[in-house]
Design an enzyme around this catalytic site. Structure first.
Site, short mmCIF file in Angstrom:
data_model
loop_
_atom_site.label_atom_id
_atom_site.label_comp_id
_atom_site.label_asym_id
_atom_site.label_seq_id
_atom_site.Cartn_x
_atom_site.Cartn_y
_atom_site.Cartn_z
CG HIS A 176 -1.93 -1.12 1.18
ND1 HIS A 176 -2.31 -1.84 2.28
CD2 HIS A 176 -2.61 -1.63 0.13
CE1 HIS A 176 -3.21 -2.74 1.91
NE2 HIS A 176 -3.40 -2.64 0.61
CD GLU A 224 -0.75 0.58 4.49
OE1 GLU A 224 -1.98 0.51 4.54
OE2 GLU A 224 -0.01 -0.42 4.39
CG HIS A 267 0.19 -3.80 5.50
ND1 HIS A 267 -0.70 -3.46 4.52
CD2 HIS A 267 0.70 -5.01 5.16
CE1 HIS A 267 -0.74 -4.43 3.61
NE2 HIS A 267 0.11 -5.39 3.97
CD GLU A 280 -2.00 -3.38 9.52
OE1 GLU A 280 -1.67 -2.21 9.24
OE2 GLU A 280 -2.73 -4.08 8.79
ZN LIG Z 1 -1.85 -1.73 4.30
#
Ligand SMILES: [Zn+2]
Length: 1017
Positions: free
Chosen positions: A758, A761, A855, A940
């Site tokens: 992504h 990010e 992420h 994350e």
């Molecule tokens: Zn992500």
């Protein structure tokens, strides 16, 4: 009582008593009181009243008692509970209840105010019904209500009857839920009336109950309008193979956004976590535990053999190689070994002459990563050892950025550049073409660069501006960017102190919203001048004007349009992802032409997520060119008065196929720039471009001692945009080319790490940077890791997205982390080949120990892992769990538990091991299911920061108060290094761990008694 038919009995008694010739109020009044209480608890009360004809008799009694205040009040109490059901309310409306109530609600008086208040409340309840609201509009009640409110407001100077005013406003609010109501309100000058009242009373505590309702009405009635853009689709289009798979934005029904409370952010920060939805859980055991077949012909896997040369290479040169090192050209870019921890700023400021790997022994490993491991949760202890914590913004304000507030941590550049001697604009946006010798007028440009590099103030580990420029030329963007952003070339040094989260001042959002409403009520004050747009021919800005200048046509930049609203206020619109019409969240742009010490308000008006960490202490990041030239090249958190709230913009109905458009959100913040006429960059988070990665990998490769570290960078595949997607292999060189050593070398288990699928990010890239730098470092832990594992790393799964300023998608407008089930080589090449490589490793019996995809998380704080467990998923969904499922090994929990103890930023409490249906096509779930990797994770990292563990500070004033820290790049990089340490501890805890490794680790770890405790098996 209700379940035994009590409501019916009471209602029947009411009807019987009321129908007698002269009703007995000694019975009726207590009966009304009882009904009002019971009615509140009985969900079907309205329906029952309707069936027993209690509505009619109550209305009749009300009418009879209009002049008998005490009896009237009792009737109103019961009508209020009747009206709480919409059907019953509609029936009351048909029978003339509203007209009746308007006879009770009088202009200002000191008499019977209790009755008047009750009447306003009944009326408000009735107006929840659409038919009643329509009737109210038709009969002109909107104007009446506004006049009544105005009258009470102007007479009630001591706020004695504030609840009556609130009741009247609630009536207006309910009417304004419906389109016709809003139109009537606007026609009656309601906006102007309520705006001026609110504006004058904002600080009046006594008016709190009315102010909040007035603001909600103002927001509701602000006329919806489409975004000021020619089209919601991205300004950048790119011709891609296959049809563009951009998912249509979810069509919302009108009610979805019309009837919310809207004071969504004045709540406390505990409510920020998005509520988990359990109906998304995968409960199909077949889907959870069956392993699907290979998604491609088996022979295709052979192409990945060449990406695992370590398994076949003979290392014949090892024997012959003597002391002759890398050639001189190499050492030009060589960096010092560097361990990414947030502890000591010294390590970030090494002098340039110390940069070859040959010197590593004296001064690299002053601290092993082990010494920085968090110990329990004794936060005071650790944070005192950590970098000083302070509020940089406050520091900027008080001292000006020109003063190095932290003394000697950062050496200033030797020769401070005279600011006027520089053409700031030219430096900030070098023409790429002019940078290279094939340009027509290379001389001046060359001189500018020489000068620039001559004063380059500080050696930033693993960064080199010249190399960056060279790499930038090879980066291919959709619209062929000609400029490079200054911070990306010049580099970023983490600021010497971590920044605490921003404390939100009470009532900020109200002030911002009122300023927005003022645009409607006083349109003549608004400039509304477009000063930058990707959609119009460049340039729009006349250089003489005093307004700010904006620019974003550089890598990862994505400002689409800037509109000056007031002298010091700008509306900004972010470009949608390429070939998409959504995903606006990430932003990165240049702003110049500012004056120092002026608070500029910026509003990013086309954000999409319903809430944001910007409401909970997060600040955007700022990079000042003048500060960089003064020796402080840092992205820092900046901005005050930050709010994130729903605005009045809606997507055009046409764009959603006629369905009512989705809504947008405003991120607003105020920036006071440190210097006059500076060039600054503002971003959602610390930018990290594809070119930065390519530069970094080159420098990493050149920094390692090739006799010790096996570091190979190759091309996994090319992206749709024509950029190579790098694949990195890191392990230790075999000790020699003897058979034994080669055996050991080739049998090291694999660890696979990926990141940045992504593009918005960028935090994931900083974590990855920490991982890479740690793995090639001379830290003893890194050495052990290299000697025992082969790391396969794909640091950027979506280069095109990163380059073109996307937030979420690839050039096809699709989320690449939803393509892992059946990726196609020509549509999602990086996913196809990442998956292919993993399949290949499994096919040769080398399934990775751990797979982890890095992420960034926009809604939560801290760092945490998502994993996969059949058992936990079924349990959570409340399904029965079979005996075989019960046998599932819980080894997926070990790594997060280890990280919880090791890494300051990590918290087990946010980890989850549930498998959601909507995540079936993510890397984590596919690698777990299809490859059978039980430790398959998503890691994350918050965009915001930490509110647990050592990374929080205790503010003693005015109250004892724990405050979180916003992440700097150091904290993110440290997390990347800690992740590696976690992998080592995981191995030490496993049954298969070799004695040799245990012994080596014991020697190492005993020296660091900090870890003893954690290593108990
Ligand atoms: Zn992500």
């Amino acid at each position: 009582m209700i379940s035994k038919g009590g409501s019916e009995a009471l209602l029947q008694t009411l009807v019987d008593t009321a129908r007698t010739a002269s009703p007995d109020y000694d019975i009726l009044l207590p009966l009304f009181r009882l009904l009002a209480k019971v009615g509140l608890r009985d969900k079907k009360f309205g329906q029952k009243a309707l069936e027993l004809e209690a509505l009619d008799v109550t209305l009749i009694l009300t009418r009879k008692n209009l002049s008998h205040s005490h009896n009237l009040l009792h009737c109103l109490w019961v009508l209020r509970v009747f009206a709480s059901s919409v059907t019953t309310g509609a029936m009351l409306g048909i029978n003339g209840a509203m007209e009746l109530l308007f006879k009770v609600i009088t202009p200002y008086t000191r008499k019977h105010t209790q009755t008047i208040r009750a009447a306003t409340e009944v009326l408000a309840a009735l107006l929840k019904s659409k038919s009643n609201s329509r009737r109210a509009v038709n009969r002109g009640y909107v104007t009446s209500l506004l006049r009544l409110h105005q009258d009470w407001h102007s007479h009630d100077t001591f706020n004695t009857f504030v609840m009556i005013r609130r009741g009247l406003l609630l009536c207006l609010q309910h009417i304004a839920t419906f389109r016709s109501g809003r139109e009537a309100f606007l026609a009656a000058q309601g906006m102007e009336t309520l705006f001026s009242i609110t504006q004058n009373c904002l600080d009046n505590k006594g008016m709190e109950p009315v102010i909040s309702v007035m603001l909600q009405i103002l927001r509701q009635c602000y006329p919806e309008s489409p975004l000021p853009l020619v089209t919601a689709s991205s300004a950048y289009a790119f011709s891609v193979p296959g049809s563009i798979a951009a998912e249509p934005p979810p069509a919302l029904s009108e009610e979805d956004f019309e009837d919310e409370g809207d004071e969504e952010v004045e709540k406390d920060s505990d409510s920020e976590d998005v509520k988990e939805e359990y109906d998304d859980l995968e409960t199909d055991v077949e889907k959870l535990s069956s392993k699907p077949g290979l998604d491609r012909p088996e022979e295709e896997l052979m192409q990945y053999e060449s990406m695992c040369l370590e398994l076949s290479y003979s290392f014949e040169e090892l024997e012959s190689k003597s002391g002759d090192e890398s050639n001189s050209e190499d050492s030009q870019y060589t960096n010092h070994h560097h361990i990414p921890i947030a502890a000591s700023p010294k390590q970030h400021c090494l002098k340039k002459d110390q940069t070859s790997w040959g010197q590593e022994k004296e001064d690299t490993v002053q601290t092993s990563l082990l010494s920085t491991v968090k110990m329990g949760r004794s936060t005071v202890h650790l944070s005192s050892k950590k970098r000083p914590v302070m509020n940089i913004y406050h520091d900027m304000q008080s001292k000006g950025l020109g003063i190095n507030s932290l003394g000697n941590d950062i050496p200033d550049i030797q020769t401070s550049p005279k600011e006027d001697a520089w053409d700031i604009e030219a430096i900030s946006c070098p023409r790429m073409s002019a940078f290279f010798s094939n340009s027509t007028s290379p001389r001046e440009a060359g001189e500018a660069i020489d000068k620039l590099l001559h004063i380059h103030p500080k050696h930033i580990p693993f960064h080199d501006p010249c190399l960056y420029m060279a790499k930038a030329r090879r980066t291919r963007s959709v619209v062929d960017f000609k400029m490079v952003a200054f911070p990306d070339i010049w580099g970023h040094c983490p600021p010497p102190s971590a920044q605490s989260m921003l404390e939100r001042k009470c009532g900020v959002q109200r002030i911002k919203i009122l300023e927005d409403v003022q645009r409607f009520t006083q349109p003549s004050d608004v400039i509304n001048k477009v000063i930058f747009s990707l959609d119009k021919p460049w340039p729009l800005q006349d250089t003489a004007s005093s307004c700010l200048k904006f620019f974003s046509k550089f890598e990862s930049g994505n400002l689409r349009k800037a509109i000056q609203v007031r002298e010091f206020e700008y509306d900004l619109l972010i470009n949608a992802d390429v070939n998409s019409c959504q995903h606006q969240q990430w932003f990165y742009f240049k702003v110049s032409g500012m004056r120092a010490d002026i608070p500029y308000r910026f509003n990013i008006i086309n954000c999409e997520k319903p809430n944001s960490q910007f409401n909970y202490g997060m600040q955007p990041t700022l990079y000042s060119l003048k500060e960089a030239l003064l020796g402080r090249p840092s992205w820092i958190r900046t901005g005050n008065e930050i709010c994130y709230y729903k605005n009045h913009y809606r997507q055009r109905a046409a764009a959603t196929g006629g369905a009512s458009g989705k809504c947008y959100y405003t991120l607003t913040f105020v920036v006071t720039f440190p210097h006059d006429e500076d060039v600054c960059y503002l971003a959602y988070h610390y930018p990290y471009t594809y070119t930065a990665l390519m530069t970094h990998l080159d420098l990493l490769g050149k920094s390692v001692n090739p006799r010790q570290v096996y570091f190979r960078q190759e091309v996994l595949c090319h992206t749709l945009g024509g950029n190579p997607c790098p694949l990195v292999t890191i392990t230790a060189m075999p000790e020699s080319s003897s058979t034994d050593h080669l055996e050991q070398f080739r049998h090291r288990p694999y660890q696979v790490i990926t990141a940045r699928v992504h593009p918005g990010e960028s935090n994931a890239s900083w974590v990855m940077k920490g991982t890479l730098e740690f793995l090639v470092s001379s830290d003893p832990v890194a050495r052990l890791l290299r000697e025992n594992f082969i790391f396969k790393i794909i640091p950027m799964l979506n280069p095109d997205g990163v380059i073109n300023g996307n937030h979420r998608c690839s050039l096809r407008g699709e989320d690449l982390n939803r393509q892992w089930l059946s990726p196609q080589a020509h549509l999602q090449p990086t996913i196809y080949h990442a998956k292919g490589l993993l399949h290949y490793l499994c096919s040769i019996g080398r399934r990775p120990v751990v797979f982890c995809d890095f992420h960034g998380h926009s809604q939560k704080k801290n760092v945490f892992l998502y994993g996969c467990s059949v058992k936990e998923t079924l349990w959570q969904a409340g399904c029965t769990v079979s005996a075989s499922t019960l046998l599932e090994d819980v080894n997926y929990r070990t790594l997060p538990k280890i990280l919880d103890k090791l890494a300051p930023a990590f918290t087990m409490s946010s980890c989850s091991f549930l498998v959601e249906k909507s995540r079936a096509s993510t890397a984590r779930v596919v690698v777990w299911r299809e490859m059978g990797v039980s430790r398959s994770y998503t890691m994350e990292s918050s965009y915001c920061g930490c509110n647990q563990g050592p990374y929080q500070v205790c503010k003693l004033t005015p109250l004892f108060n724990w405050q979180g820290l916003q992440f700097g790049t150091s904290e993110l990089e440290e997390m990347g290094a800690m992740f590696c340490l976690g992998l080592l501890i995981l191995e030490l805890k496993s049954i298969s761990c070799s004695h040799q490794l245990l012994n080596q680790a014991a020697t190492l770890l005993n020296a660091e008694d900090a870890l003893d405790y954690h290593l108990q098996r």
